[in-house]
Write an enzyme that holds these catalytic residues in place. Structure first.
Site, PDB file in Angstrom:
ATOM      1  N   ASP A  49       8.862   1.301   7.726  1.00 42.14           N
ATOM      2  CA  ASP A  49       7.675   0.489   7.395  1.00 42.14           C
ATOM      3  C   ASP A  49       7.953  -0.964   6.992  1.00 42.14           C
ATOM      4  OD1 ASP A  49       7.166   3.188   7.217  1.00 42.14           O
ATOM      5  OD2 ASP A  49       6.400   3.127   5.175  1.00 42.14           O
ATOM      6  N   TRP A  90      19.064   1.004  10.178  1.00 42.83           N
ATOM      7  CA  TRP A  90      17.740   1.642  10.276  1.00 42.83           C
ATOM      8  C   TRP A  90      16.658   0.830   9.589  1.00 42.83           C
ATOM      9  CZ3 TRP A  90      15.266   6.076  11.998  1.00 42.83           C
ATOM     10  CH2 TRP A  90      14.046   6.387  11.372  1.00 42.83           C
ATOM     11  N   GLU A 107      -0.495   8.197   4.076  1.00 49.03           N
ATOM     12  CA  GLU A 107       0.518   7.261   3.569  1.00 49.03           C
ATOM     13  C   GLU A 107       0.050   5.827   3.853  1.00 49.03           C
ATOM     14  OE1 GLU A 107       4.654   9.675   4.349  1.00 49.03           O
ATOM     15  OE2 GLU A 107       3.850   8.657   6.101  1.00 49.03           O
TER      16      GLU A 107
HETATM   17  C1  FRU Z   1       5.969   6.128   5.811  1.00 49.73           C
HETATM   18  C2  FRU Z   1       6.847   6.483   4.626  1.00 49.73           C
HETATM   19  C3  FRU Z   1       6.194   6.011   3.352  1.00 49.73           C
HETATM   20  C4  FRU Z   1       7.376   5.889   2.431  1.00 49.73           C
HETATM   21  C5  FRU Z   1       8.444   5.388   3.355  1.00 49.73           C
HETATM   22  C6  FRU Z   1       9.829   5.876   3.009  1.00 49.73           C
HETATM   23  O1  FRU Z   1       6.633   5.886   6.992  1.00 49.73           O
HETATM   24  O2  FRU Z   1       7.076   7.874   4.619  1.00 49.73           O
HETATM   25  O3  FRU Z   1       5.184   6.872   2.883  1.00 49.73           O
HETATM   26  O4  FRU Z   1       7.139   5.001   1.374  1.00 49.73           O
HETATM   27  O5  FRU Z   1       8.095   5.815   4.646  1.00 49.73           O
HETATM   28  O6  FRU Z   1      10.788   5.268   3.811  1.00 49.73           O
END
Ligand code: FRU
Length: 492
Positions: A46, A43, A224
């Site tokens: 980001d 998987w 985010e």
């Molecule tokens: C966004 C998010 C971020 C976090 C990460 C965790 O896609 O939710 O805010 O740091 O993914 O995997």
């Protein structure tokens, strides 16, 4: 030469020819992206810590080393000489002691301001969110790690966390060196408050609050992955500041998406411009989230933005194996002003992958790229259809009645979830060209329209047959070119 030797030579040549003509199996599955980065297995979400250092572009990424669903979040790692050809390396920063390594950023600490590099040497410093449970409850804090060997191995700073508001939701620090203010600036999200906070630091370890931005624009979802960056004018010497922020769910096309604000940052505070076009969506498709820009890129080069090509609505359901998740193409950013207002322009980096240019119309096997220009609107609906078979196609077009640019993927192939079959749309700006640049990979289409001022990225899962590209309506006056794109993966 003896007969036996000759036979061996032949055999050797045959094996070599065979192994040269097929891609490494790990990069040759039906939906495996050929011009976009994806990890060999497991998987990803980001992109993290994008940075250029000593001839290498580094892509760290949210990664589960143990499976193809979200969990055990760690930083995966890949490097590239040109933003396109990626070489995946071992996990850079693994989850440890029940603390997951969430999204964050990497900077080049040229002057050893952190004191974490070897004496008088530069090194890489990562600032990331640690996510875990404490006796007081669930916590997200900002933390520092450093690498003395070009990102291969990382050591956590002993004084972690460096920023702790005792909050459950406080994440995704993005750090850069502000040349005018002469300090490091961190943008970081308070997701539930729909706020981005800015902090400053001289040593990457002690952080002082500068200001807050938000709530503003779309506030339907959690905020985010903020990123604050300076963008140069497409022509001339001017520049403007941009703040982009992810919102999930409740974005324009449903689920996750990203908005941007153009404006000014004076070293302390970001003020959004009220000019037409100053607020928009970084991407008008469904599948581009948590994009961040590269730190450390050579002076004079335009900033580069790269995102996760996915949407939290169905990210866990993508029909791919043994990996799940992929990145967008890198895009060079600039801005310009015209009668329509101010515009953010995105140009995907593909040139090194292009083969010989050809006309539209011939069957093409993904990955390929095309550019199409329509002189005047030939009808109220016009554009291109990419057919994968008789009953499946993806339509990319302009609708002058609704004043929209759109991608319709309702008939594109596998419908993996209820929120998947959609027509995504972006408002057209009067006076801008009817042009499109499209990159089609084995499981995605990225489109850039009106001179790159609209970016629209959508996943598609068509059959792997050659695609037939058709301009519609048939009598539409258009000009265009196509390129087969070379795979970024090494032949084995
Ligand atoms: C966004 C998010 C971020 C976090 C990460 C965790 O896609 O939710 O805010 O740091 O993914 O995997």
């Amino acid at each position: 030469m003896s007969r036996k030797n000759m036979r061996n030579l032949f055999l050797g040549a045959a094996i070599l020819a065979q192994s040269c003509s097929v891609f490494a199996q790990e990069y040759n599955q039906t939906y495996r992206p050929q011009v976009h980065f994806s990890p060999q297995k497991n998987w990803t979400n980001d992109p993290n810590g994008l940075v250029y250092f000593r001839g290498e572009y580094h892509l760290f990424f949210q990664y589960n080393p143990f499976g193809d669903q979200w969990g055990h979040m760690s930083w995966g790692h890949a490097v590239s000489p040109d933003l396109l050809h990626w070489n995946e390396l071992p996990v850079a920063i693994p989850e440890a002691d029940g603390v997951m390594i969430f999204t964050g950023s990497v900077v080049v600490d040229h002057a050893n301001s952190s004191g974490l590099c070897a004496p008088r040497k530069e090194c890489l410093v990562a600032v990331y969110t640690g996510d875990g449970n404490t006796p007081e409850g669930h916590r997200e804090t900002q933390n520092v790690a450093y690498s003395l060997d070009s990102g291969r191995t990382w050591t956590k700073f002993k004084g972690n966390p460096v920023l702790d508001l005792k909050m459950a939701d406080f994440r995704d620090p993005s750090v850069f060196w502000d040349d005018s203010a002469r300090y490091w600036v961190m943008s970081v999200a308070k997701p539930k408050e729909r706020k981005v906070q800015f902090y400053s630091s001289l040593d990457l370890k002690q952080w002082t609050l500068l200001s807050d931005f938000g709530p503003a624009g779309n506030t339907d979802g959690d905020w985010e992955c903020p990123d604050l960056l300076r963008i140069p004018a497409a022509e001339g010497k001017d520049s403007i500041w941009a703040l982009k922020v992810g919102t999930n769910p409740g974005a324009l096309q449903g689920g996750s998406g990203e908005q941007y604000f153009l404006g000014n940052f004076d070293g302390k505070k970001f003020v959004a411009s009220t000019e037409a076009g100053a607020h928009g969506w970084t991407n008008y498709g469904k599948d581009d989230y948590c994009a961040i820009s590269f730190n450390g890129i050579p002076k004079g080069e335009n900033p580069v933005l790269l995102g996760w090509m996915n949407n939290w609505q169905y990210a866990s359901k993508l029909p791919t194996s043994p990996w799940r998740g992929q990145m967008s193409l890198p895009r060079r950013l600039s801005f310009f002003k015209d009668e329509g207002g101010i515009a953010l322009k995105q140009e995907p980096v593909t040139a090194p992958l292009r083969g010989k240019a050809g006309g539209l119309g011939s069957p093409l096997v993904a990955p390929f790229e095309m550019e199409v220009k329509f002189e005047n609107p030939p009808a109220s609906l016009f554009g291109v259809r990419i057919h994968s078979d008789e009953s499946h196609w993806t339509e990319i077009g302009f609708d002058t009645e609704k004043k929209e640019f759109y991608i319709d993927r309702t008939k594109s192939g596998a419908e993996i979830a209820k929120d998947f079959p959609v027509r995504t749309k972006a408002p057209l700006i009067a006076g801008r060209r009817y042009d499109m640049r499209i990159v089609v990979d084995r499981s995605s289409v990225e489109a850039y329209a009106q001179g790159g001022t609209i970016a629209m990225t959508n996943l598609i899962f068509p059959s792997p047959d050659a695609a037939r590209v058709e301009v519609f309506p048939k009598n539409a006056k258009s000009s265009g070119r196509c390129w087969r794109l070379k795979s970024i993966w090494p032949a084995k």
